[in-house]
Design a protein around this motif. Structure first.
Motif, short mmCIF file in Angstrom:
data_model
loop_
_atom_site.label_atom_id
_atom_site.label_comp_id
_atom_site.label_asym_id
_atom_site.label_seq_id
_atom_site.Cartn_x
_atom_site.Cartn_y
_atom_site.Cartn_z
N ILE A 105 23.60 6.61 42.19
CA ILE A 105 24.52 7.23 41.23
C ILE A 105 25.96 6.85 41.55
O ILE A 105 26.76 6.56 40.65
N ILE A 106 26.29 6.82 42.83
CA ILE A 106 27.66 6.46 43.21
C ILE A 106 27.94 5.02 42.78
O ILE A 106 28.98 4.70 42.22
N ASP A 107 26.97 4.18 43.01
CA ASP A 107 27.09 2.79 42.61
C ASP A 107 27.35 2.69 41.11
O ASP A 107 28.27 2.01 40.65
N GLU A 108 26.55 3.42 40.35
CA GLU A 108 26.68 3.40 38.90
C GLU A 108 28.04 3.97 38.48
O GLU A 108 28.70 3.45 37.57
N SER A 109 28.46 5.02 39.18
CA SER A 109 29.73 5.66 38.83
C SER A 109 30.90 4.73 39.10
O SER A 109 31.85 4.66 38.32
N ILE A 110 30.82 4.02 40.21
CA ILE A 110 31.89 3.07 40.54
C ILE A 110 31.96 2.00 39.45
O ILE A 110 33.04 1.61 39.00
N PHE A 111 30.80 1.59 39.01
CA PHE A 111 30.73 0.59 37.93
C PHE A 111 31.39 1.13 36.66
O PHE A 111 32.23 0.48 36.04
N LEU B 97 35.13 1.43 37.13
CA LEU B 97 35.79 0.12 37.13
C LEU B 97 35.89 -0.42 35.70
O LEU B 97 36.91 -0.95 35.28
N LYS B 98 34.80 -0.21 34.99
CA LYS B 98 34.73 -0.67 33.60
C LYS B 98 35.83 -0.01 32.76
O LYS B 98 36.37 -0.59 31.84
N LYS C 253 30.12 -8.25 39.62
CA LYS C 253 29.19 -9.15 38.92
C LYS C 253 28.53 -8.41 37.76
O LYS C 253 28.38 -8.93 36.66
N LYS C 254 28.16 -7.17 38.06
CA LYS C 254 27.51 -6.35 37.04
C LYS C 254 28.48 -6.17 35.86
O LYS C 254 28.08 -6.17 34.70
N LEU C 255 29.75 -5.99 36.22
CA LEU C 255 30.77 -5.79 35.19
C LEU C 255 30.86 -7.02 34.30
O LEU C 255 30.94 -6.92 33.08
N ASP C 256 30.83 -8.19 34.91
CA ASP C 256 30.87 -9.43 34.12
C ASP C 256 29.69 -9.52 33.19
O ASP C 256 29.81 -9.86 32.02
N LYS C 257 28.51 -9.15 33.75
CA LYS C 257 27.29 -9.18 32.94
C LYS C 257 27.44 -8.23 31.76
O LYS C 257 27.09 -8.53 30.64
N LEU D 75 32.91 3.20 22.27
CA LEU D 75 33.76 3.92 23.23
C LEU D 75 32.91 4.65 24.25
O LEU D 75 31.81 5.11 23.94
N ASP D 76 33.45 4.77 25.46
CA ASP D 76 32.72 5.56 26.45
C ASP D 76 33.06 7.05 26.27
O ASP D 76 33.87 7.41 25.42
N ASP D 77 32.44 7.87 27.09
CA ASP D 77 32.57 9.31 26.90
C ASP D 77 34.02 9.79 26.96
O ASP D 77 34.46 10.58 26.13
N ASP D 78 34.75 9.27 27.95
CA ASP D 78 36.13 9.72 28.11
C ASP D 78 36.98 9.34 26.91
O ASP D 78 37.77 10.13 26.41
N ALA D 79 36.77 8.12 26.45
CA ALA D 79 37.56 7.65 25.31
C ALA D 79 37.21 8.44 24.06
O ALA D 79 38.07 8.77 23.25
N LYS D 80 35.92 8.76 23.92
CA LYS D 80 35.51 9.56 22.77
C LYS D 80 36.16 10.93 22.82
O LYS D 80 36.61 11.47 21.82
N TYR D 81 36.18 11.48 24.01
CA TYR D 81 36.79 12.80 24.15
C TYR D 81 38.27 12.74 23.77
O TYR D 81 38.78 13.61 23.08
N GLU D 82 38.91 11.67 24.23
CA GLU D 82 40.34 11.53 23.95
C GLU D 82 40.56 11.49 22.43
O GLU D 82 41.41 12.17 21.89
N GLU D 83 39.75 10.68 21.74
CA GLU D 83 39.90 10.59 20.28
C GLU D 83 39.58 11.91 19.61
O GLU D 83 40.24 12.33 18.67
#
Lengths: 156, 504
Positions: free
Chosen positions: A34-40, A43-44, B32-36, B202-210
């Motif tokens: 979960i921490i890994d996912e949360s960091i992701f 970061l995103k 890397k995951k972020l790039d994917k 949008l992710d949850d935070d952004a949705k909340y903001e809107e």
């Protein structure tokens, strides 16, 4: 905040994040995932964090989010809306399990107040609820768990 | 069960000893995951359903749910209302009006599904979706009816928190609560504004903001709205939907639902009278009067009712839980779940918790300029006043900084500790017994005696013996002399075995 700063600050805070996740999920492997996912996720969305001083609060909320998602995935019935359970129900469970079965709002407060030793004020900020509500929830939760812990520290 | 504190210590030790540190290599993996993620963004996003975001938003930001809960569920009202025993019972007894009115504008469809209504309160269940079936943002509905009073306009629409959310693969239900304070309508006009998110990605935070921005915009009072501001917020204007519903008269017909009780009893030396019980399908109004000769005000009363069938009737878990009678200040109204459909013949009051505030210690006059106080709570010392900025104030979901005066006191932790000793000594019957104030609360009165709240206050421990507490007051509200309210000046009792008082 740069990615370097992000890495440094999240590393420093990872022990706390682990404690948060553990109180929700109860085992180390799940917590690390979960921490890994949360960091992701963090970061995103880093560009959305406008005030770097709230980084830790923000990250903690993301971890809670992720834990709730995981709990929701595990059980269709669960998602905060646990029907009211009797005192006997909680009495018959080990503390760790009883904690997981608490209504979400009560559990959130117990996690921050007593497992993470946050002040009433910080808990209120983290959960975005008034301090008075934190006091009410902690009283209810401690009674249900039959825990006798110092509730008094900072609220007046 | 007896070793709960030991179990607690054990878990805490485990947590403290489990050292978790994320090695930098892990971040490489995350990058890397972020790039994917970036390359498959479209695929991922199409899977994210908006109700899920809403559910999270409402859970994490209770203020969103304060006036409205989002209950996703597939067509089955019984499950939607399972958060409330009263509403569940109402559904079971077919005390539900089906509406089924739908309108589509700008690709958004708003459907009013059901109404659970009685003389005093209505719960409106509706959905708002886009053409792809995604739940969209909805404003708080505006409800109007003929002859409605100013009080009716203010009628509360509250929920304690986001605890009433259920997961489903289908609809997201909004539940809006409206109180009928003075008049009960037979026909209502409902206006709702709804709008898609700027993107479903949008992710949850952004949705909340809107969502916060959207609901903050006063959709229905543009006549009072500044042109400049309107221009700035043009992008937040949603599609407007206007409905009219005739309320089925069977649900609001006058019943003899007020039961006069007039039961007087004494608790901790204070005389209380249960005046009456007003029962509606959605809730009970339980009216308690404090004797004017009492030496203290009741500041906390937790109780439940029990009928002859052993059914427990609790205080409402959401919405308005208690209030003072505005016409008679020594009367309090407590809102409970309802036994309307149980036809109870006997009711017993069970008091579990009781808190008093001595009448002569309700407010303390303070002169900050000269550092003079009528009296101070035990162990408390005035340190001083300084100018500063409040921190961590959440207003409308956003952290804001406000110029403030900071009023600082120190206090003695030993007094707090001695209270805990009392607590432990009496743990079988009493959770807490206090006989003197421990500090000031978050409320104050101005020199002209208007009651206000400090925008923030918190304390921190300085070593083992002393703590400081800081009260934040907005710059423009500051004066050298005002009145602070002691947080506690009486007794606070928790009854392991509730005090039982037969009522009817």
């Amino acid at each position: 905040m740069t990615q370097e700063e992000f890495v440094e600050r999240s590393q420093k805070y990872s022990q706390t994040l682990y404690k948060v996740a553990y109180c929700y999920l109860g085992n180390k492997a799940d917590c690390l995932e979960i921490i890994d996912e949360s960091i992701f996720v963090a970061l995103k969305n880093l560009k959305r964090l406008r005030q770097a001083e709230y980084f830790e609060t923000w990250l903690t909320r993301i971890v809670i989010n992720q834990c709730n998602k995981e709990l929701k995935r595990r059980s269709k019935i669960y998602f905060g809306d646990i029907p009211e359970k009797s005192q006997e129900f909680y009495d018959n469970l080990p503390l760790k399990e009883a904690l997981k079965k608490l209504p979400k709002n009560l559990r959130d407060v117990i996690v921050f107040r007593f497992f993470l030793d946050k002040t009433l004020k910080d808990t209120a900020t983290l959960l975005d609820i008034p301090q008075g509500t934190v006091v009410t929830y902690q009283r209810k939760a401690l009674a249900l768990l039959r825990l006798e812990l110092d509730e008094e520290d900072t609220y007046e | 069960m007896n070793n709960r504190n030991d179990e607690f210590d054990k878990i805490k030790n485990t947590l403290d000893n489990d050292i978790v540190f994320l090695p930098k290599d892990d971040y490489g993996g995350i990058m890397k995951k972020l790039d994917k993620y970036k390359t498959r963004k479209k695929v991922v996003n199409s899977v994210v359903s908006s109700f899920c975001a809403f559910a999270l938003v409402v859970n994490i930001f209770p203020s969103v749910a304060y006036a409205m809960y989002d209950i996703p569920f597939i067509g089955d009202l019984a499950k939607v209302v399972s958060f409330s025993t009263s509403l569940s019972k109402a559904v079971e007894e077919n005390h539900v009006q089906y509406i089924g009115k739908s309108q589509t504008k700008d690709g958004i469809t708003v459907t009013l599904e059901h109404l659970i209504v009685d003389q005093k309160r209505m719960h409106l269940f509706f959905t708002a979706i886009d053409q792809d079936g995604n739940s969209v943002m909805s404003s708080f509905p505006e409800i109007k009816w003929d002859n409605m009073t100013e009080n009716d306009k203010l009628g509360g629409s509250l929920s304690e928190n986001g605890n009433h959310i259920k997961e489903t693969n289908d609809k997201s239900y909004w539940v809006y609560i409206k109180d009928f304070e003075d008049t009960t309508p037979t026909s209502i006009d409902i206006s709702i504004a709804a709008k898609s998110y700027s993107s479903q990605n949008l992710d949850d935070d952004a949705k909340y903001e809107e969502y916060s921005m959207f609901t903050a915009y006063p959709h229905f009072s543009s006549e009072n709205f500044d042109d400049e501001l309107l221009k700035q917020h043009e992008h937040l204007v949603g599609a407007h939907f206007d409905f009219n519903i005739d309320i089925d008269p069977q649900f609001i017909e006058t019943n003899n639902n007020y039961q006069r009780v007039n039961k007087t009893f004494e608790i901790e030396g204070q005389k209380l009278t249960i005046i009456g019980i007003e029962t509606y399908p959605s809730h009970i109004k339980f009216i308690v009067e404090e004797d004017e000769q009492n030496t203290a005000y009741v500041r906390g009363l937790e109780f439940y009712l029990e009928n002859e069938k052993g059914e427990k009737i609790n205080q409402l878990s959401s919405g308005l839980i208690s209030e003072s009678n505005p016409y008679k200040l020594n009367q309090s109204i407590y809102y409970m779940e309802s036994d309307y459909f149980s036809n109870s013949e006997k009711l017993t009051l069970n008091i579990e918790y009781f808190e008093l505030l001595d009448k002569d210690k309700e407010f303390v006059k303070v002169d900050l300029k000269n550092g003079e106080f009528e009296w101070l709570p035990q162990g408390m010392k005035f340190i001083g006043v300084s100018k500063g900025i409040s921190d961590n104030v959440f207003i409308n979901g956003a952290v804001q900084e406000i110029p403030c005066y900071l009023i600082e006191f120190s206090y003695d932790n030993n007094y707090q500790n001695s209270i805990m000793e009392v607590k432990n000594a009496n743990k079988d019957t009493t959770i807490l017994t206090m006989t003197a104030p421990t500090g000031f609360g978050g409320m104050y009165k101005t020199e002209s005696l208007d009651t206000e709240n400090f925008i923030n206050f918190y304390s921190k421990k300085n070593g083992t013996d002393n703590s400081t507490i800081v009260y934040y007051i907005e710059e423009e509200k500051y004066s050298d002399i005002f009145y602070m309210s002691p947080s506690f000046t009486g007794w606070c009792e928790f009854y392991a075995n509730p005090i039982q008082i037969p009522l009817i």
